[in-house]
Design a protein around this motif. Structure first.
Motif, PDB file in Angstrom:
ATOM      1  N   SER A  79       0.828  -1.209   0.000  1.00  8.10           N
ATOM      2  CA  SER A  79       0.000   0.000   0.000  1.00  8.10           C
ATOM      3  C   SER A  79       0.856   1.251   0.000  1.00  8.10           C
ATOM      4  CB  SER A  79      -0.922   0.007   1.224  1.00  8.10           C
ATOM      5  OG  SER A  79      -1.817  -1.068   1.189  1.00  8.10           O
ATOM      6  N   ILE A  80       1.939   1.222   0.764  1.00 11.06           N
ATOM      7  CA  ILE A  80       2.830   2.381   0.846  1.00 11.06           C
ATOM      8  C   ILE A  80       3.497   2.662  -0.494  1.00 11.06           C
ATOM      9  CG2 ILE A  80       4.984   3.222   1.892  1.00 11.06           C
ATOM     10  CD1 ILE A  80       4.138   1.842   4.471  1.00 11.06           C
ATOM     11  N   ALA A  81       3.820   1.605  -1.230  1.00  4.66           N
ATOM     12  CA  ALA A  81       4.478   1.766  -2.536  1.00  4.66           C
ATOM     13  C   ALA A  81       3.598   2.525  -3.527  1.00  4.66           C
ATOM     14  CB  ALA A  81       4.845   0.399  -3.098  1.00  4.66           C
ATOM     15  N   LYS A  82       2.282   2.542  -3.293  1.00  9.91           N
ATOM     16  CA  LYS A  82       1.350   3.226  -4.193  1.00  9.91           C
ATOM     17  C   LYS A  82       1.202   4.712  -3.853  1.00  9.91           C
ATOM     18  CE  LYS A  82      -1.382  -1.031  -4.625  1.00  9.91           C
ATOM     19  NZ  LYS A  82      -2.698  -1.663  -4.339  1.00  9.91           N
ATOM     20  N   LEU A  83       1.741   5.105  -2.711  1.00  6.88           N
ATOM     21  CA  LEU A  83       1.621   6.496  -2.286  1.00  6.88           C
ATOM     22  C   LEU A  83       2.640   7.379  -3.003  1.00  6.88           C
ATOM     23  CD1 LEU A  83       1.267   5.879   1.567  1.00  6.88           C
ATOM     24  CD2 LEU A  83      -0.581   6.296  -0.078  1.00  6.88           C
ATOM     25  N   SER A  84       2.408   8.681  -2.950  1.00  8.01           N
ATOM     26  CA  SER A  84       3.329   9.621  -3.586  1.00  8.01           C
ATOM     27  C   SER A  84       4.662   9.617  -2.840  1.00  8.01           C
ATOM     28  CB  SER A  84       2.743  11.034  -3.555  1.00  8.01           C
ATOM     29  OG  SER A  84       2.696  11.524  -2.221  1.00  8.01           O
ATOM     30  N   PRO A  85       5.749  10.000  -3.505  1.00  2.93           N
ATOM     31  CA  PRO A  85       7.056  10.074  -2.840  1.00  2.93           C
ATOM     32  C   PRO A  85       7.027  10.985  -1.618  1.00  2.93           C
ATOM     33  CG  PRO A  85       7.346  10.183  -5.206  1.00  2.93           C
ATOM     34  CD  PRO A  85       5.862  10.286  -4.951  1.00  2.93           C
ATOM     35  N   GLU A  86       6.248  12.070  -1.695  1.00 10.14           N
ATOM     36  CA  GLU A  86       6.160  13.007  -0.581  1.00 10.14           C
ATOM     37  C   GLU A  86       5.519  12.342   0.643  1.00 10.14           C
ATOM     38  OE1 GLU A  86       5.110  13.604  -3.633  1.00 10.14           O
ATOM     39  OE2 GLU A  86       6.542  15.124  -4.334  1.00 10.14           O
ATOM     40  N   THR A  87       4.437  11.574   0.400  1.00 14.94           N
ATOM     41  CA  THR A  87       3.754  10.903   1.494  1.00 14.94           C
ATOM     42  C   THR A  87       4.634   9.811   2.090  1.00 14.94           C
ATOM     43  OG1 THR A  87       1.591  11.329   0.497  1.00 14.94           O
ATOM     44  CG2 THR A  87       1.697   9.592   2.154  1.00 14.94           C
ATOM     45  N   GLN A  88       5.340   9.082   1.245  1.00 14.60           N
ATOM     46  CA  GLN A  88       6.248   8.044   1.729  1.00 14.60           C
ATOM     47  C   GLN A  88       7.345   8.653   2.605  1.00 14.60           C
ATOM     48  OE1 GLN A  88       7.535   4.944  -1.062  1.00 14.60           O
ATOM     49  NE2 GLN A  88       5.960   5.630  -2.502  1.00 14.60           N
ATOM     50  N   LYS A  89       7.805   9.842   2.217  1.00 15.34           N
ATOM     51  CA  LYS A  89       8.830  10.533   2.994  1.00 15.34           C
ATOM     52  C   LYS A  89       8.293  10.922   4.359  1.00 15.34           C
ATOM     53  CE  LYS A  89      12.045  14.449   2.750  1.00 15.34           C
ATOM     54  NZ  LYS A  89      12.493  15.618   1.938  1.00 15.34           N
ATOM     55  N   GLU A  90       7.016  11.356   4.402  1.00 11.45           N
ATOM     56  CA  GLU A  90       6.395  11.715   5.669  1.00 11.45           C
ATOM     57  C   GLU A  90       6.293  10.505   6.586  1.00 11.45           C
ATOM     58  OE1 GLU A  90       4.903  14.812   7.022  1.00 11.45           O
ATOM     59  OE2 GLU A  90       6.555  15.316   5.692  1.00 11.45           O
ATOM     60  N   LEU A  91       5.859   9.381   6.034  1.00  5.06           N
ATOM     61  CA  LEU A  91       5.716   8.170   6.836  1.00  5.06           C
ATOM     62  C   LEU A  91       7.059   7.698   7.388  1.00  5.06           C
ATOM     63  CD1 LEU A  91       3.122   6.123   4.736  1.00  5.06           C
ATOM     64  CD2 LEU A  91       2.763   7.139   6.988  1.00  5.06           C
ATOM     65  N   LYS A  92       8.106   7.897   6.610  1.00  2.83           N
ATOM     66  CA  LYS A  92       9.432   7.442   7.021  1.00  2.83           C
ATOM     67  C   LYS A  92       9.878   8.119   8.315  1.00  2.83           C
ATOM     68  CE  LYS A  92      14.000   6.362   5.150  1.00  2.83           C
ATOM     69  NZ  LYS A  92      13.849   4.916   5.413  1.00  2.83           N
ATOM     70  N   LYS A  93       9.361   9.324   8.578  1.00  6.19           N
ATOM     71  CA  LYS A  93       9.700  10.040   9.809  1.00  6.19           C
ATOM     72  C   LYS A  93       9.266   9.258  11.048  1.00  6.19           C
ATOM     73  CE  LYS A  93       9.097  14.736   7.895  1.00  6.19           C
ATOM     74  NZ  LYS A  93       8.308  15.985   8.051  1.00  6.19           N
ATOM     75  N   LEU A  94       8.290   8.360  10.863  1.00  9.45           N
ATOM     76  CA  LEU A  94       7.722   7.638  11.998  1.00  9.45           C
ATOM     77  C   LEU A  94       8.349   6.267  12.209  1.00  9.45           C
ATOM     78  CD1 LEU A  94       3.938   8.382  11.311  1.00  9.45           C
ATOM     79  CD2 LEU A  94       5.445   9.583  12.901  1.00  9.45           C
ATOM     80  N   GLU A  95       9.296   5.879  11.352  1.00  9.30           N
ATOM     81  CA  GLU A  95       9.854   4.525  11.394  1.00  9.30           C
ATOM     82  C   GLU A  95      10.367   4.123  12.781  1.00  9.30           C
ATOM     83  OE1 GLU A  95      11.461   3.009   7.056  1.00  9.30           O
ATOM     84  OE2 GLU A  95      12.867   3.921   8.458  1.00  9.30           O
ATOM     85  N   ASN A  96      10.986   5.045  13.480  1.00  9.78           N
ATOM     86  CA  ASN A  96      11.607   4.709  14.759  1.00  9.78           C
ATOM     87  C   ASN A  96      10.658   4.810  15.953  1.00  9.78           C
ATOM     88  OD1 ASN A  96      14.144   4.157  13.584  1.00  9.78           O
ATOM     89  ND2 ASN A  96      14.651   6.341  13.574  1.00  9.78           N
ATOM     90  N   PHE A  97       9.406   5.167  15.701  1.00  9.11           N
ATOM     91  CA  PHE A  97       8.439   5.216  16.791  1.00  9.11           C
ATOM     92  C   PHE A  97       8.118   3.808  17.262  1.00  9.11           C
ATOM     93  CE2 PHE A  97       7.723   9.631  16.157  1.00  9.11           C
ATOM     94  CZ  PHE A  97       6.974  10.089  17.230  1.00  9.11           C
ATOM     95  N   VAL A  98       8.041   3.652  18.568  1.00  7.99           N
ATOM     96  CA  VAL A  98       7.657   2.383  19.179  1.00  7.99           C
ATOM     97  C   VAL A  98       6.226   2.526  19.699  1.00  7.99           C
ATOM     98  CG1 VAL A  98       8.138   0.734  21.018  1.00  7.99           C
ATOM     99  CG2 VAL A  98      10.033   1.860  19.829  1.00  7.99           C
ATOM    100  N   VAL A  99       5.394   1.551  19.397  1.00  7.45           N
ATOM    101  CA  VAL A  99       3.997   1.572  19.816  1.00  7.45           C
ATOM    102  C   VAL A  99       3.758   0.481  20.859  1.00  7.45           C
ATOM    103  CG1 VAL A  99       1.592   1.448  19.062  1.00  7.45           C
ATOM    104  CG2 VAL A  99       3.357   2.281  17.479  1.00  7.45           C
TER     105      VAL A  99
END
Length: 250
Positions: A79-99
């Motif tokens: 699903s992420i691969a279908k998003l725009s490069p800008e949106t993917q970049k935004e999501l990448k900011k959250l990679e290190n968040f622990v839930v």
């Protein structure tokens, strides 16, 4: 249970009841620290804990799980691969968040924590707004991991800290504000959902605090921490009310 399914169900709980949201920042001597947002949705568990647990297939089983957004993104990579490069970049900011999620129908408990480390508070600029990017994921009808509307309060949030002064500043994004006026129904629904919710900031510093620009700030005994409580309605509709400066003793 798959991570995304669990998180999506958590979103639903957050949108159905009054919750307490707590924004925590811990700053170390060298400027590094930890950032987290806690959500306490135990009020709904108190009312309908057994039914909720049953819907999740865990009527007699507690949930106590921890994972990273990086794991979640792996699960949703198509699903992420279908998003725009800008949106993917935004999501990448959250990679290190622990839930971390804890849910117990017996204890009437539902707690959720999202946290990450930072090297400088400037890294946290617009981090809460980034959470709303989740609505662009397939099946991500909710606007953020902490419920519909969270993070999407039409403002740009930044933090600064130089050892002498700490500032939390939200600036209204007029473009987003105008666009939101065309969605009054959704806005009214969000307002109704969170009418009795609270938003608390809880900040800890390595130095004693001299003064805080918000008169409602409560100090810890050692004057190195402050707590300020707001209504969630203010967070959503008047984010600038949550702006304040903290000055430290020399």
């Amino acid at each position: 249970m798959k991570l995304y399914k669990l998180l999506s169900f958590s979103f639903l709980i957050a949108t159905l009841t009054s919750c307490t949201f707590t924004e925590n920042i811990y700053v170390n001597d060298n400027g590094t620290g930890k950032f987290s947002v806690d959500m306490d949705g135990s009020a709904l568990m108190e009312m309908a804990g057994d039914q909720i647990a049953g819907q999740m297939g865990n009527a007699k089983k507690d949930i106590d799980t921890t994972f990273t957004f990086k794991q979640l993104f792996e699960e949703k990579k198509d699903s992420i691969a279908k998003l725009s490069p800008e949106t993917q970049k935004e999501l990448k900011k959250l990679e290190n968040f622990v839930v971390s999620t804890k849910m117990s129908s017996e204890k009437k408990q539902f707690l959720m924590n999202l946290g990450t480390d930072f090297k400088n508070v400037n890294e946290l600029q617009d981090i809460l707004q980034t959470l709303s990017t989740f609505q662009k994921l397939e099946g991500g009808a909710n606007a953020s991991p902490l419920g519909n509307g969270f993070g999407d309060n039409k403002s740009k949030l930044s933090y600064t800290y130089d050892g002498k002064k700490f500032t939390r500043k939200a600036v209204i994004d007029q473009e987003k504000l105008q666009a939101a006026k065309a969605k009054d129904t959704a806005a009214d629904m969000t307002k109704m959902m969170f009418a009795s919710s609270s938003y608390i900031v809880n900040y800890h510093f390595p130095k004693k605090i001299k003064k805080v620009s918000n008169p409602n700030a409560l100090f810890s005994d050692d004057r190195k921490s402050i707590t300020i409580q707001y209504s969630f309605t203010d967070y959503m509709e008047n984010p600038e009310k949550l702006n304040f400066d903290v000055e430290f003793e020399k």
